[in-house]
Design a protein around this motif. Sequence first.
Motif, PDB file in Angstrom:
ATOM      1  N   THR A  79       0.588  -2.342   5.043  1.00  0.00           N
ATOM      2  CA  THR A  79       1.153  -1.001   5.202  1.00  0.00           C
ATOM      3  C   THR A  79       2.520  -0.998   5.890  1.00  0.00           C
ATOM      4  N   GLY A 117       0.274   2.243  -3.377  1.00  0.00           N
ATOM      5  CA  GLY A 117      -1.112   2.468  -3.807  1.00  0.00           C
ATOM      6  C   GLY A 117      -1.558   1.430  -4.810  1.00  0.00           C
ATOM      7  N   HIS A 118      -0.960   1.424  -6.008  1.00  0.00           N
ATOM      8  CA  HIS A 118      -1.289   0.407  -7.001  1.00  0.00           C
ATOM      9  C   HIS A 118      -0.598  -0.883  -6.591  1.00  0.00           C
ATOM     10  N   LYS A 144      -2.215  10.053  -0.136  1.00  0.00           N
ATOM     11  CA  LYS A 144      -2.238  10.118  -1.601  1.00  0.00           C
ATOM     12  C   LYS A 144      -0.933  10.697  -2.133  1.00  0.00           C
ATOM     13  N   GLU A 169      -7.141   1.409  -7.251  1.00  0.00           N
ATOM     14  CA  GLU A 169      -5.738   1.418  -6.854  1.00  0.00           C
ATOM     15  C   GLU A 169      -5.277   0.003  -6.523  1.00  0.00           C
ATOM     16  N   SER A 170      -6.001  -0.669  -5.619  1.00  0.00           N
ATOM     17  CA  SER A 170      -5.658  -2.063  -5.364  1.00  0.00           C
ATOM     18  C   SER A 170      -6.024  -2.875  -6.600  1.00  0.00           C
ATOM     19  N   CYS A 183       0.810  -1.220   0.000  1.00  0.00           N
ATOM     20  CA  CYS A 183       0.000   0.000   0.000  1.00  0.00           C
ATOM     21  C   CYS A 183       0.843   1.269   0.000  1.00  0.00           C
ATOM     22  N   GLN A 209       1.826   7.949  -1.830  1.00  0.00           N
ATOM     23  CA  GLN A 209       1.694   6.877  -2.812  1.00  0.00           C
ATOM     24  C   GLN A 209       2.055   7.354  -4.220  1.00  0.00           C
TER      25      GLN A 209
END
Length: 525
Positions: free
Chosen positions: A218, A209-210, A438, A251-252, A206, A441
């Motif tokens: 995390t 992000g992607h 954000k 994103e995931s 994470c 990431q």
Amino acid sequence: MVTTDYLVIGSGIAGLTFAVKIAEQFPDRNVVIVTKASEDESNTKYAQGGVAVVLNKEEDSFKKHIKDTLIAGDGLCKEAVVEMVVKEGPGRLKELLLWGANFDLNDTGKFDLGKEGGHSEYRIVHHKDITGYEIERALLSRAHQLSNITLLPYHFAIDLITNHHLEREKPKSDACYGAYVLDQKTGQIFTIKANSTLLASGGIGCVYGHTTNPVIATGDGIAMAYRAKARIKDMEFVQFHPSALYEAKGESSFLISEAVRGFGAYLRNKKGYRFMPDYDERAELASRDIVSQSIDSELKKSGEPHVYLDCTHLDIDAFKNHFPNIYKKCLEHHIDIKIDWIPVIPASHYLCGGIKVNKKGKTTIDNLFACGECSRTGLHGANRLASNSLLEALVYAHNIFKHHSKNDYESLNINIPDWNDEGTVIPEEHILIQHNLKQLQALMRNYVGIVRSNKRLERAIKHLDLIYNEVEDLYKESKITTSLCELRNMVNVAHLIIQQSLDRTENKGGYFNIDNMKKIEETLL
């Protein structure tokens, strides 16, 4: 305060395997497992491929598996560790079977072995395309049968308790005495005092992000160990899975297993050209770093957001049988693999580095152990061979168990202060956390991705310092929340990745810096 013999942070294959083994061996001792989501939510649950184990001795061998692992690791594997892990594989698989895990069989009643990128033989034991889910199910079922295991779901480990937390006389060597834990349902922070603590907290996906990882990945264990002054190594080696399902808004990313390429799928660009043979003689079965870098190169040349995985030439009925979950997910996205190509893109998938441990899983801090993706054992080197991760977790959980069965970790007579949040307030603007998340990431994707440069890394450090200062100020003045702690942990992990990337002056495995290539070219001229 809760007192226990063994504290396990994480409920994936690493943590559960150790917990089950130690609880069975010592029924009079207590094991507490802390996990920040539901008890079955972990990176293990989403592992599709399987467990790499040498079973067919007529065609395969330990020597071949060791060689494949060393090639993938690009010269940075610890050979003794590789040999140990590979040779212990069959024994650890038998234990999973005894605990009730089911794996696919062929028509002859033998294991239906799969083959993935980087493997020279068929040796992947799997359960459809949800192997991790099946292993997690079996381990949790066994854990629930043992009365001396206590599972604490929706509990978040904030920090490890070490010497610097102690108010009175401190031991000479730094040691871990447990952890401060947040009950996410009540908001209460309490102390778990443990004779031995195992970090089995999973990955860091994470941060980018992607990612193919779940939202819980995390890097909490690595960040806690880093703040506790444990040694962290090889963080520059972030493995990007070549074929995550491309989702323009998400994103995931859903993972399209390595085994699909092993099954015969081709990678194509928008024009339909099969490009992998241009990059490596193994084509789609090259190791993940090669395939990811090749896709990255194609995307930079074309400007397209993704490439395609072509399965249209395959036996579709056999595909459905092997990969029912992937087939179903594609249909949900209106992709019929009989006639449609699957849009795919590399996504953050696995960390080859982490908390440095020895063969017994011991970190550089007394009474603190690490296992699974959060650890750095030396098995993977610069790049993990597909399906070696579940194997590594099984072997190292067993090694940590063996060490504990021979060594008693008695509780020290020390006073641990309660968590002190005097003067802090409940954060009113959650947007501050989300904004920084954000930014972090995007920073990691754009500056610290598959292909890096010194200039981008140096800029990343400067931008990260601004995020770090804002997050630390927020942390000092706010009541603890899970999202704030996760953000703080991800900032720590990002710092480690960037700094250790700058320290590496040679491209290896999953690490590629264009400035290192320029140095080689200048030397050759």
